[in-house]
Design an enzyme around this catalytic site. Structure first.
Site, PDB file in Angstrom:
ATOM      1  N   LYS A   1       0.831  -1.204   0.000  1.00  0.00           N
ATOM      2  CA  LYS A   1       0.000   0.000   0.000  1.00  0.00           C
ATOM      3  C   LYS A   1       0.866   1.254   0.000  1.00  0.00           C
ATOM      4  O   LYS A   1       0.666   2.163  -0.809  1.00  0.00           O
ATOM      5  CB  LYS A   1      -0.928  -0.013   1.223  1.00  0.00           C
ATOM      6  CG  LYS A   1      -1.865   1.186   1.245  1.00  0.00           C
ATOM      7  CD  LYS A   1      -2.635   1.279   2.550  1.00  0.00           C
ATOM      8  CE  LYS A   1      -3.676   0.222   2.613  1.00  0.00           C
ATOM      9  NZ  LYS A   1      -5.036   0.712   2.588  1.00  0.00           N
TER      10      LYS A   1
ATOM     11  N   ARG B   1      -3.486   2.834   8.735  1.00  0.00           N
ATOM     12  CA  ARG B   1      -3.781   1.539   8.114  1.00  0.00           C
ATOM     13  C   ARG B   1      -2.523   0.706   7.987  1.00  0.00           C
ATOM     14  O   ARG B   1      -1.431   1.235   7.816  1.00  0.00           O
ATOM     15  CB  ARG B   1      -4.330   1.727   6.695  1.00  0.00           C
ATOM     16  CG  ARG B   1      -5.655   2.417   6.603  1.00  0.00           C
ATOM     17  CD  ARG B   1      -5.945   2.645   5.115  1.00  0.00           C
ATOM     18  NE  ARG B   1      -6.746   3.830   4.933  1.00  0.00           N
ATOM     19  CZ  ARG B   1      -8.061   3.812   4.750  1.00  0.00           C
ATOM     20  NH1 ARG B   1      -8.709   2.682   4.719  1.00  0.00           N
ATOM     21  NH2 ARG B   1      -8.727   4.933   4.597  1.00  0.00           N
TER      22      ARG B   1
ATOM     23  N   GLY C   1      -7.948  -7.243   4.829  1.00  0.00           N
ATOM     24  CA  GLY C   1      -8.766  -7.239   6.039  1.00  0.00           C
ATOM     25  C   GLY C   1      -8.184  -8.010   7.212  1.00  0.00           C
ATOM     26  O   GLY C   1      -8.840  -8.136   8.241  1.00  0.00           O
TER      27      GLY C   1
ATOM     28  N   MET D   1      -5.533  -7.270   8.997  1.00  0.00           N
ATOM     29  CA  MET D   1      -4.978  -6.425  10.061  1.00  0.00           C
ATOM     30  C   MET D   1      -5.936  -5.264  10.329  1.00  0.00           C
ATOM     31  O   MET D   1      -7.013  -5.201   9.767  1.00  0.00           O
ATOM     32  CB  MET D   1      -3.590  -5.952   9.670  1.00  0.00           C
ATOM     33  CG  MET D   1      -2.590  -7.088   9.735  1.00  0.00           C
ATOM     34  SD  MET D   1      -0.948  -6.581   9.284  1.00  0.00           S
ATOM     35  CE  MET D   1      -1.040  -6.542   7.516  1.00  0.00           C
TER      36      MET D   1
ATOM     37  N   ARG E   1      -3.618  -1.569  -5.947  1.00  0.00           N
ATOM     38  CA  ARG E   1      -2.790  -2.759  -5.768  1.00  0.00           C
ATOM     39  C   ARG E   1      -3.155  -3.748  -6.865  1.00  0.00           C
ATOM     40  O   ARG E   1      -4.224  -3.641  -7.463  1.00  0.00           O
ATOM     41  CB  ARG E   1      -3.000  -3.374  -4.390  1.00  0.00           C
ATOM     42  CG  ARG E   1      -4.410  -3.836  -4.157  1.00  0.00           C
ATOM     43  CD  ARG E   1      -4.613  -4.359  -2.749  1.00  0.00           C
ATOM     44  NE  ARG E   1      -6.029  -4.561  -2.507  1.00  0.00           N
ATOM     45  CZ  ARG E   1      -6.564  -4.760  -1.320  1.00  0.00           C
ATOM     46  NH1 ARG E   1      -5.816  -4.740  -0.250  1.00  0.00           N
ATOM     47  NH2 ARG E   1      -7.851  -4.959  -1.177  1.00  0.00           N
TER      48      ARG E   1
ATOM     49  N   HIS F   1     -15.705  -8.868   1.942  1.00  0.00           N
ATOM     50  CA  HIS F   1     -14.628  -9.724   2.443  1.00  0.00           C
ATOM     51  C   HIS F   1     -14.756 -11.157   1.936  1.00  0.00           C
ATOM     52  O   HIS F   1     -13.810 -11.745   1.417  1.00  0.00           O
ATOM     53  CB  HIS F   1     -14.645  -9.690   3.981  1.00  0.00           C
ATOM     54  CG  HIS F   1     -13.636 -10.596   4.589  1.00  0.00           C
ATOM     55  ND1 HIS F   1     -13.954 -11.853   5.026  1.00  0.00           N
ATOM     56  CD2 HIS F   1     -12.319 -10.444   4.778  1.00  0.00           C
ATOM     57  CE1 HIS F   1     -12.866 -12.428   5.491  1.00  0.00           C
ATOM     58  NE2 HIS F   1     -11.853 -11.591   5.354  1.00  0.00           N
TER      59      HIS F   1
ATOM     60  N   SER G   1      13.529 -43.350 -10.261  1.00  0.00           N
ATOM     61  CA  SER G   1      12.351 -42.504 -10.039  1.00  0.00           C
ATOM     62  C   SER G   1      12.269 -42.252  -8.541  1.00  0.00           C
ATOM     63  O   SER G   1      12.191 -43.203  -7.755  1.00  0.00           O
ATOM     64  CB  SER G   1      11.092 -43.209 -10.539  1.00  0.00           C
ATOM     65  OG  SER G   1       9.974 -42.414 -10.208  1.00  0.00           O
TER      66      SER G   1
ATOM     67  N   CYS H   1       8.095 -39.509  -8.692  1.00  0.00           N
ATOM     68  CA  CYS H   1       6.705 -39.950  -8.751  1.00  0.00           C
ATOM     69  C   CYS H   1       6.003 -39.867  -7.396  1.00  0.00           C
ATOM     70  O   CYS H   1       4.864 -40.272  -7.251  1.00  0.00           O
ATOM     71  CB  CYS H   1       6.605 -41.364  -9.322  1.00  0.00           C
ATOM     72  SG  CYS H   1       7.416 -42.592  -8.303  1.00  0.00           S
TER      73      CYS H   1
ATOM     74  N   TYR I   1      11.757 -35.771 -15.784  1.00  0.00           N
ATOM     75  CA  TYR I   1      10.307 -35.615 -15.743  1.00  0.00           C
ATOM     76  C   TYR I   1       9.798 -35.594 -14.312  1.00  0.00           C
ATOM     77  O   TYR I   1      10.506 -36.001 -13.384  1.00  0.00           O
ATOM     78  CB  TYR I   1       9.602 -36.746 -16.514  1.00  0.00           C
ATOM     79  CG  TYR I   1       9.732 -38.103 -15.872  1.00  0.00           C
ATOM     80  CD1 TYR I   1       8.827 -38.520 -14.894  1.00  0.00           C
ATOM     81  CD2 TYR I   1      10.757 -38.973 -16.242  1.00  0.00           C
ATOM     82  CE1 TYR I   1       8.953 -39.761 -14.293  1.00  0.00           C
ATOM     83  CE2 TYR I   1      10.885 -40.217 -15.650  1.00  0.00           C
ATOM     84  CZ  TYR I   1       9.988 -40.610 -14.667  1.00  0.00           C
ATOM     85  OH  TYR I   1      10.110 -41.817 -14.055  1.00  0.00           O
TER      86      TYR I   1
HETATM   87  C1  PEP Z   1       6.741 -42.890  -2.907  1.00  0.00           C
HETATM   88  O1  PEP Z   1       7.111 -43.515  -1.912  1.00  0.00           O
HETATM   89  O2  PEP Z   1       7.029 -41.711  -3.107  1.00  0.00           O
HETATM   90  C2  PEP Z   1       5.888 -43.551  -3.900  1.00  0.00           C
HETATM   91  C3  PEP Z   1       5.565 -42.921  -5.005  1.00  0.00           C
HETATM   92  O3  PEP Z   1       5.414 -44.782  -3.607  1.00  0.00           O
HETATM   93  P1  PEP Z   1       4.173 -45.060  -2.646  1.00  0.00           P
HETATM   94  O4  PEP Z   1       3.536 -43.759  -2.356  1.00  0.00           O
HETATM   95  O5  PEP Z   1       3.312 -45.995  -3.387  1.00  0.00           O
HETATM   96  O6  PEP Z   1       4.858 -45.674  -1.470  1.00  0.00           O
END
Ligand code: PEP
Ligand code: MG
Length: 897
Positions: free
Chosen positions: A25, A95, A104, A106, A362, A480, A790, A857, A877
């Site tokens: 502000k 303010r 809102g 604060m 803002r 709000h 992975s 993963c 990936y």
């Molecule tokens: C993990 O452990 O990150 C994984 C992907 O396997 P899970 O969640 O099946 O143990």
């Protein structure tokens, strides 16, 4: 060090770049002066002062007092009037203003400088006793609430604070005099009430409302700094990930009044529509009112211009028609601001006796759909480049497009209870609750809730966050509730005047229906409609949003990381492809075992006490598994599919009732005692660290053999049929290279056999999950054999912290509250700890095998900040659930910018 920065009269010490020091502000008030926009003069006390205040036992730097006096003098000079002057007093507002807007959360104190000595002078000058005493009672109310109660740390039950007490005095007075509205009160009424307020304050709080302007100013400044650490500000920061160390600045600014008669007004506006993203000037205003009247939703505001009138507001006066000159000045300021900031602005203005003043600008909050539209439109208008457009959308905002809507046929049949203003789009269904605490408690119990309030206040944020949707009886599109819900992309309807809420009895009358706590309703936040009961929701279809598609194309042009998905079924795989997945990063095969017909075979296998029986039971699963893999490999034609071998401990398949144990015993021709013994034998004290992952395949190699055969026979048959398939067989929970090579050997020997049987050369990879610290520490050894890694960061987080991923809920809230951890490490990767292991494993793995393919993963694969980390560490990936794929695509693009 300078603690106070002046602004006013087209000049300012600060600039827009100084947000960290002056807060958003303060920095923008300074910048508006540089742009020649009319801003009431004043000064900003820096965030450094806030930090100092909290680091030094809630005291201020010594030099502050002198700087404050000088700044006040400078402001007086610009205005030509003096603070505390008995003839013509300057009044100021105080303010907050943090680096990042916390709407809102604060406190604010207005009309500071009104005392028994300055009141007569101001009445004489304005010739308006009603206005002056109305301003005075507002000051008393705010000051008592903010400074004398909240900042003093006085805890009160909801609805029993000093503000409520003063409000009930006002209600009583209105009743006694048969007044309907606040506007019916005259100067004498307000004067009388001001006196009553002061008496109530001294008897309730044991302290007098200060009658000295400087005391009011100092008290107000301290209270605003204090509100940085108020409960609601703290919960908001936690939700929004705003660091507690930032602190707030405090802005002291000359008061201008929108309630000085019919040529005065106040309003808020957005330079584009924050709900749809359309390039139209959009806002709300009220004649003869103060800003808080619009924002608090106490009166339903009017539309800013003719173009934005709706069916509901078509008969309301627009600012455009009521004050055309001012409107065109405002429209010009809109252009100046948007051009200058190259982004949608959220502005507050006040018109005092025909003169326009800007109180704030803002960057405006917007929902996901609007954010995408504005970003793409602005890039196409040439206002910003594509890269900026990509950075303008928070990856999580895409979630909103992916959110459910009401099923249109079900909606047609649904019973409409009432209509309100469509403040947050999308559909939601839930059970009604009436307080924020209830919303949170029910939500924690696994219930979907809709929070119904008269109007929300920042005290409600935790409940609003927990709720599926928010519904209020009062307030406009900038109230709000609307602002907060929109910021979160939550379904929200406001200003539904058909609601008659009784918080005490936890009931609401909507139209002619009475609903009690726990009753179901459904909301269409896009149309502002509320229905009785549960109405079916349909998944969102982002493909119907042209700007989304465009933005995603831009993201794909920029990103280097590939995005895969975690999916076990052809349907999920197809959904993920629609969202842009480029492969499967994790197919958890055990999920395929829970089907009625298969679970028996696996139970038989578990019960077998010799290899021959076990092998024959396992082989019963082969046709099922092969069919599964055919389906999924086909759905992902031409794209890599990582299939993980059996991971969970066997007892997960053996949770049986007595009756089921008998059935199983009968089915496989054994006695129930054998079944019971085997179940008892499988019991582990700590199964997550027990007989699971590759440890199963090592003890029972026939499981690995069967799974490898199912995958590779499916591969051979699909390949022969001309389908391009790229399976990647993944060994779970490896901690030593010998575990890996043991399992790899089984897979490769099955592959050799199949190549001979089918007479083809198979193309496949064998690799491993990296989900144990030991795997990270010995990644070089493993990488000599594995073709890919992975990262299973779920288990890696569990084993690095030693936190059970299933039990963290029992202590995580305390950890977050006490700042032991900044966030849930199972949601966002712990970069300093777990991340270090990941980096180490990547480096040592690639050191041995430079072409090692590496992905992630764990759940972190769909978390934007973790995705950025993955890119920085050279992963190929990330893999996440189908609905997070678009989010990951955008986050991956942002990682390049
Ligand atoms: C993990 O452990 O990150 C994984 C992907 O396997 P899970 O969640 O099946 O143990
Ligand atoms: Mg795991």
């Amino acid at each position: 060090m300078k603690h106070v920065y002046l602004f006013g009269n087209g000049q300012a010490d600060g600039t827009a770049e100084m947000k960290n020091l002056l807060g958003g502000k303060g920095a923008n008030l300074a910048e508006m002066n540089h742009l020649g926009i009319p801003v009431p003069p004043g000064f900003t006390i820096t965030t450094d002062v806030c930090t100092h205040y909290y680091e030094n036992d809630q005291t201020f730097p010594d030099e502050l007092e002198t700087e404050l006096t000088d700044a006040l003098k400078a402001t007086e000079q610009i205005m030509g009037i003096k603070f505390g002057d008995e003839q013509d007093p300057l009044l100021v507002s105080i303010r907050s203003g943090a680096r990042q807007s916390m709407p809102g959360m604060m406190e604010t104190v207005l009309n500071v400088g009104l005392t028994t000595k300055t009141i007569p002078g101001l009445i004489k000058k304005t010739n308006n006793a009603r206005f002056v005493y109305d301003a005075y009672r507002r000051l008393i109310m705010m000051y008592a609430d903010v400074v004398m109660e909240k900042a003093a740390g006085i805890e009160v039950e909801e609805g029993r604070g000093i503000r409520n007490r003063l409000e009930s005095l006002l209600e009583i007075h209105k009743k006694e005099n048969q007044y309907q509205n606040d506007t019916d009160l005259n100067g004498d009424d307000w004067k009388l009430l001001s006196g009553k307020f002061k008496t109530e304050i001294s008897s309730t709080l044991g302290d007098e409302f200060p009658d000295d302007p400087m005391a009011q100013l100092r008290g107000g400044i301290q209270a605003v700094f204090q509100s940085w650490n108020g409960n609601r500000a703290i919960s908001y920061r936690r939700i929004e990930n705003i660091p507690h160390e930032w602190g707030t600045a405090v802005n002291v600014q000359t008061m201008v009044f929108g309630n000085m008669g019919d040529d005065s007004a106040t309003g808020v506006a957005f330079t584009r529509n924050p709900a749809t993203g359309e390039n139209i000037f959009f806002g709300e205003w009220l004649a003869n009112a103060q800003g808080e009247d619009v924002v608090a939703g106490l009166r339903t505001p009017n539309p800013l211009n003719e173009d934005t009138k709706t069916e509901d507001t078509k008969d309301f006066p627009s600012l455009e028609s009521s004050m055309p000159k001012i409107y065109s000045q405002l429209a010009e300021i809109r252009e100046t601001l948007e051009d200058h900031y190259s982004d949608m602005q959220d502005i507050e203005f006040t018109i005092q006796e025909g003169m326009l003043w800007m109180l704030q600008t803002r960057v405006g909050k917007r929902n996901g759909s609007a954010a995408i539209k504005m970003a793409v439109d602005m890039a196409q208008e040439g206002m910003i480049d594509k890269q900026t457009a990509l950075m303008r959308v928070k990856p999580d905002q895409l979630d909103e497009l992916l959110h459910p809507m009401l099923d249109s046929q079900a909606e047609q049949k649904a019973v409409l209870l009432a209509k309100g203003l469509p403040a947050g789009p999308g559909g939601a269904t839930g059970r009604v609750v009436f307080t924020a605490d209830d919303a949170e408690a029910w939500h924690n119990n696994g219930d979907k809730v809709i929070l119904i309030r008269e109007e929300t206040s920042p005290e409600d944020v935790h409940g609003m966050h927990a709720a599926e949707a928010v519904l209020t009886a009062r307030g406009g599109m900038t109230s709000h509730a609307a602002l907060v819900a929109r910021g979160w992309g939550k379904c929200c309807i406001v200003g539904c005047s058909d609601l008659h809420i009784n918080v005490q009895t936890k009931e609401v009358q909507i139209g002619n229906q009475l609903l009690r706590e726990g009753d179901w309703i459904t909301m269409n936040g896009t149309l502002g409609k509320i229905y009785s009961g549960q109405v079916d929701l349909t998944p969102a279809d982002p493909d119907t949003h042209p700007e989304y598609k465009e933005l995603m194309t831009w993201a794909d042009e920029v990103r280097i990381l590939n995005i895969r998905t975690n999916a076990e079924s052809p349907d999920d795989a197809a959904q993920a492809i629609k969202f842009g997945a480029e492969g499967i990063g994790l197919c958890r095969t055990e999920h395929m075992f829970f089907d009625e017909t298969r679970i028996l075979a696996i139970r038989k296998m578990i019960l077998a006490d010799n290899e021959t029986d076990r092998r024959s039971a396992v082989m019963e699963l082969l046709p099922f598994q092969k069919e599964d893999f055919m389906g999924i490999l086909k759905a992902m034609e031409g794209k890599p599919v990582t299939i993980r071998l059996l991971d969970p401990p066997l007892h997960e398949f053996m949770t049986l009732t007595d009756e089921q144990q008998h059935e199983l015993a009968d089915h496989i021709g054994t006695d129930v005692k054998t079944v019971k013994n085997r179940i008892a034998g499988l019991h582990e004290l700590n199964p997550m660290l027990g007989h699971r992952g590759c440890r199963l395949g090592i003890a029972y190699p026939e499981i690995t053999e069967m799974q490898a055969r199912a995958i590779l026979e499916a591969t051979a048959e699909l390949t022969q049929a001309g389908t391009s398939v790229l399976p990647e067989i993944m060994i779970p929970l490896v901690g030593t290279v010998t575990e890996y090579t043991n399992q790899e050997a089984i897979v490769r020997s099955v592959a050799t056999k199949i190549e001979i049987e089918y007479g083809i050369k198979l193309s496949y990879l064998v690799g491993t999950m990296i989900e144990l610290p030991r795997a990270c520490l010995t990644a070089d050894e493993i990488a000599e054999h594995a073709e890919f890694f992975s990262f299973g960061t779920n288990d890696l987080t569990q084993t690095t912290f030693g936190f059970s991923r299933d039990d963290i809920g029992s202590f995580l809230p305390v950890y977050l509250e006490k700042n032991i951890l900044p966030q849930d490490p199972f949601q966002s990767l712990d970069i300093t700890g777990v991340g270090k292991l990941v980096s180490m494993a990547v480096q040592s793995g690639r050191g041995v095998n430079p072409s090692l393919k590496i992905g992630i993963c764990g759940e972190h694969g769909g978390d934007p900040s973790s995705i950025n980390f993955c890119r920085e560490n050279g992963l190929d990936y990330v893999s996440c659930s189908p609905f997070r794929v678009p989010i990951a695509r955008l986050a991956a693009a942002q990682a390049e910018l």
